[in-house]
Design a protein around this motif. Structure first.
Motif, PDB file in Angstrom:
ATOM      1  N   ALA A  77       0.844  -1.203   0.000  1.00 18.75           N
ATOM      2  CA  ALA A  77       0.000   0.000   0.000  1.00 18.75           C
ATOM      3  C   ALA A  77       0.876   1.249   0.000  1.00 18.75           C
ATOM      4  CB  ALA A  77      -0.906  -0.001   1.224  1.00 18.75           C
ATOM      5  N   PHE A  78       1.953   1.169   0.763  1.00 20.64           N
ATOM      6  CA  PHE A  78       2.886   2.289   0.865  1.00 20.64           C
ATOM      7  C   PHE A  78       3.523   2.577  -0.502  1.00 20.64           C
ATOM      8  CE2 PHE A  78       7.339   3.622   2.014  1.00 20.64           C
ATOM      9  CZ  PHE A  78       7.007   4.868   2.525  1.00 20.64           C
ATOM     10  N   LEU A  79       3.936   1.513  -1.175  1.00 23.04           N
ATOM     11  CA  LEU A  79       4.571   1.698  -2.477  1.00 23.04           C
ATOM     12  C   LEU A  79       3.572   2.171  -3.528  1.00 23.04           C
ATOM     13  CD1 LEU A  79       7.087  -1.291  -2.600  1.00 23.04           C
ATOM     14  CD2 LEU A  79       7.494   1.070  -1.954  1.00 23.04           C
ATOM     15  N   LEU A  80       2.370   1.589  -3.474  1.00 21.03           N
ATOM     16  CA  LEU A  80       1.335   2.011  -4.440  1.00 21.03           C
ATOM     17  C   LEU A  80       0.958   3.471  -4.233  1.00 21.03           C
ATOM     18  CD1 LEU A  80      -1.071  -1.056  -4.659  1.00 21.03           C
ATOM     19  CD2 LEU A  80       0.297  -0.061  -6.508  1.00 21.03           C
ATOM     20  N   ASN A  81       1.104   3.918  -2.999  1.00 18.78           N
ATOM     21  CA  ASN A  81       0.808   5.323  -2.698  1.00 18.78           C
ATOM     22  C   ASN A  81       2.043   6.197  -2.924  1.00 18.78           C
ATOM     23  OD1 ASN A  81      -1.251   7.088  -1.966  1.00 18.78           O
ATOM     24  ND2 ASN A  81      -0.521   7.214   0.153  1.00 18.78           N
ATOM     25  N   LEU A  82       2.992   5.716  -3.721  1.00 15.54           N
ATOM     26  CA  LEU A  82       4.221   6.446  -4.078  1.00 15.54           C
ATOM     27  C   LEU A  82       5.031   6.855  -2.856  1.00 15.54           C
ATOM     28  CD1 LEU A  82       2.661   8.796  -6.809  1.00 15.54           C
ATOM     29  CD2 LEU A  82       3.426   6.444  -7.086  1.00 15.54           C
ATOM     30  N   ARG A  83       5.142   5.946  -1.914  1.00 16.65           N
ATOM     31  CA  ARG A  83       5.915   6.188  -0.691  1.00 16.65           C
ATOM     32  C   ARG A  83       5.380   7.367   0.125  1.00 16.65           C
ATOM     33  NH1 ARG A  83      10.599   3.203  -0.288  1.00 16.65           N
ATOM     34  NH2 ARG A  83      11.135   2.073  -2.177  1.00 16.65           N
ATOM     35  N   VAL A  84       4.080   7.516   0.093  1.00 18.85           N
ATOM     36  CA  VAL A  84       3.447   8.546   0.918  1.00 18.85           C
ATOM     37  C   VAL A  84       2.594   7.810   1.939  1.00 18.85           C
ATOM     38  CG1 VAL A  84       1.791  10.446   0.958  1.00 18.85           C
ATOM     39  CG2 VAL A  84       3.393  10.230  -0.949  1.00 18.85           C
TER      40      VAL A  84
END
Lengths: 259, 327
Positions: free
Chosen positions: A18-25
């Motif tokens: 989820a973190f990566l899919l959210n572009l590390r946000v």
């Protein structure tokens, strides 16, 4: 690899994917963590449009800088860690179909510090921008000048400002995106003379860092010191744009400036 | 025999060497270790110690120059202004937010020619130092410089700057008002103006705060002044988290006039009276006056476009790197 990541700001656990899919946000507190150059290019440039310049340019230890770890070793470590040759990746790209000259700094490479290579790559990027009459776009992320290059790193501040000045004279737009963290020699040179300055939410953007300022004035400093939101309030940046919006914002700006 | 300890240079290496040395000496006294086994180790140790001793001696030499460059008795911007220019008029304020006394600005005449003068004062006693904020400028100061350079550009006055600052001021308010942007814009302004710019580093050239006034067609440096990307103290703190490394950092950063001339960061070294500028301030001022008269004469024959181009070329050529591929 761990499945969960703990947010450094809100402390909540985030699923890695989820973190990566959210572009590390962080999906909970919107903390924009540090993003590497290549990832940044992937989410900013049109697919397959990026072509890198001067990939093989490397720093040299011309001062034979005295240190516990030699400059050469530090460079090698940074290279192994990031897979990059230097703290900036430059090249041509397209954003929303518009050709641009794109530079992306990488904080992972020796704190994104600016030495001779960063300066020269930016100079060449400016030359390209002038030659092809395409907007200059730089993502800044840097702790400042590279101490291991001594005075030469200070000279890169003047060098990059001079190169950008030539872009300005040709009336080619220059947009700079401030990401966490941008300070010291980079903030006091090419980053702050952009026509439009966009900041990521929560990005630290200052000349002297919070620790130095707090030591100098011998006082606690407010928690929002140097952060994007405070900079916006103080009139130091044009806007704050979330990581997902930056690409569209840039495309819109390019259209506005190209009519 | 612990040679490994020597291979990685420790934080404050001198102490460490001495420790190793005494350990080595102690070991030699133990009968079991006595004899030939130590020969190579001894040689290596000796070589290293000699190397470090040399570094130590050089560091001490560089440190003396750092101390000289910071010496409060050294002539400051104000002394040069008083001794060199006639009809001097001081100008104040950035017309935006305030007045920063650490940056001195004005117009004056030298050899019949009007020039714009910018410089930093550190102050000579406590009262003055507080007034000038120890030569540490805030955005108002850099923006005042920009305003004066704009006047110089429009009226065709050459710009002369006297650089002497430990660093830009690291304060809350300075940051809120855009310290980084003020410095960057000052550097930018120095590339934009179509008049000659002559820079004289007279004391401490501290990082971005110094560079903001140091983009010249010609950059001169007093023999015992320094010019650095970071203070030796700051460098030691960041790299080694150890104030004992300050002198080592001073040496490593290459901040003295011969080093900077070799790197072509400065074009001229202006020699100081015996023992340093503070020993004969009046003579020092005279020497600088002669240099400035000469430099202004040399640069007055170029057109505005030529001057701008030469400045850009001077600074854009800086850097050392290697490349296997070209783009």
């Amino acid at each position: 690899m761990e499945e969960k990541i703990k947010c450094r700001k809100c402390g909540r656990e985030i699923e890695r994917e989820a973190f990566l899919l959210n572009l590390r946000v962080c999906p909970y507190c919107n903390d924009h963590t540090i993003l590497g150059s290549m990832d940044r290019i992937l989410i900013t440039a049109d697919e397959g449009s990026f072509r890198e310049f001067s990939r093989d340019m490397k720093s040299v230890d011309f001062l034979k800088f005295f240190d516990l770890k030699s400059y050469k070793e530090r460079l090698m470590e940074a290279k192994l860690k990031t897979g990059l040759n230097e703290a900036i990746v430059t090249g041509e790209a397209k954003i929303g179909g518009h050709p641009v000259a794109l530079g992306v700094m990488d904080f992972g490479f020796m704190g994104g510090s600016m030495g001779s290579v960063v300066g020269e790559k930016i100079r060449r990027l400016c030359d390209f921008s002038i030659k092809k009459v395409v907007p200059l776009i730089i993502f800044a992320s840097s702790g400042g000048a590279r101490m291991q290059e001594g005075i030469m790193s200070l000279m890169q501040m003047a060098k990059t400002v001079s190169a950008v000045n030539r872009v300005r004279e040709k009336k080619i737009p220059y947009f700079c995106i401030i990401t966490y963290p941008t300070s010291g020699g980079v903030s006091a040179s090419f980053a702050t003379i952009a026509d439009i300055i966009i900041s990521e939410p929560g990005a630290l953007f200052c000349f002297a860092g919070p620790r130095v300022v707090s030591q100098t004035i011998k006082k606690e400093i407010p928690p929002d010191f140097g952060l994007a939101e405070r900079n916006l309030k103080n009139g130091q940046v044009d806007m704050i744009a979330g990581r997902k919006e930056i690409r569209d914002t840039l495309a819109r700006l390019i259209r506005l400036f190209s009519s | 025999m612990d040679l490994k300890k020597l291979k990685e240079v420790p934080k404050s290496y001198v102490k460490e060497i001495l420790r190793s040395l005494s350990k080595f000496e102690r070991l030699k006294k133990i009968p079991f270790f006595a004899g030939i086994h130590f020969k190579d180790a001894e040689k290596e140790l000796d070589g290293k110690i000699e190397g470090y001793r040399m570094i130590d001696r050089q560091s001490a030499r560089v440190w003396r120059i750092v101390e000289l460059s910071r010496d409060g008795r050294r002539p400051q911007c104000l002394d040069y202004v008083k001794g060199i220019f006639t009809d001097f008029v001081e100008l104040s304020g950035d017309r935006l937010a305030g007045e920063d006394k650490s940056v001195m600005a004005g117009l004056g005449k030298i050899g019949g020619r009007t020039v714009a003068i910018l410089g930093q004062n550190k102050g000579k006693d406590t009262k003055e130092r507080i007034k000038y904020n120890f030569g540490m400028s805030v955005p108002e100061g850099y923006r005042k410089s920009i305003r004066i350079m704009d006047i110089a550009d429009r009226f065709g006055f050459p710009v002369v700057t006297f650089v002497d600052t430990p660093a830009a001021y690291a304060g809350m308010e300075a940051e809120d008002k855009g310290q980084a942007g003020a410095i960057a814009t000052s550097i930018l302004k120095m590339f934009e103006v179509s008049v000659p710019i002559i820079v004289v580093l007279i004391g401490e050239g501290g990082s971005g705060g110094a560079l903001a006034l140091a983009v010249g067609n010609e950059v001169a440096m007093l023999e015992n002044s320094t010019y650095s990307v970071i203070t030796p103290e700051g460098c030691a703190a960041i790299l080694w988290r150890d104030p004992a490394g300050t002198k080592l950092a001073a040496r490593a950063l290459k901040i003295t006039s011969p080093d900077l001339a070799r790197l072509k960061v400065v074009d001229r070294i202006i020699h100081e009276p015996m023992g340093g500028a503070h020993n004969d301030p009046r003579r020092m001022v005279k020497i600088v006056k002669r240099y400035l008269t000469d430099a202004l004469g040399r640069w007055s024959k170029f057109s505005g476009e030529e001057l701008k181009m030469m400045r850009a070329q001077r600074f854009e050529k800086f850097g050392f790197f290697e490349e296997t591929d070209t783009f």
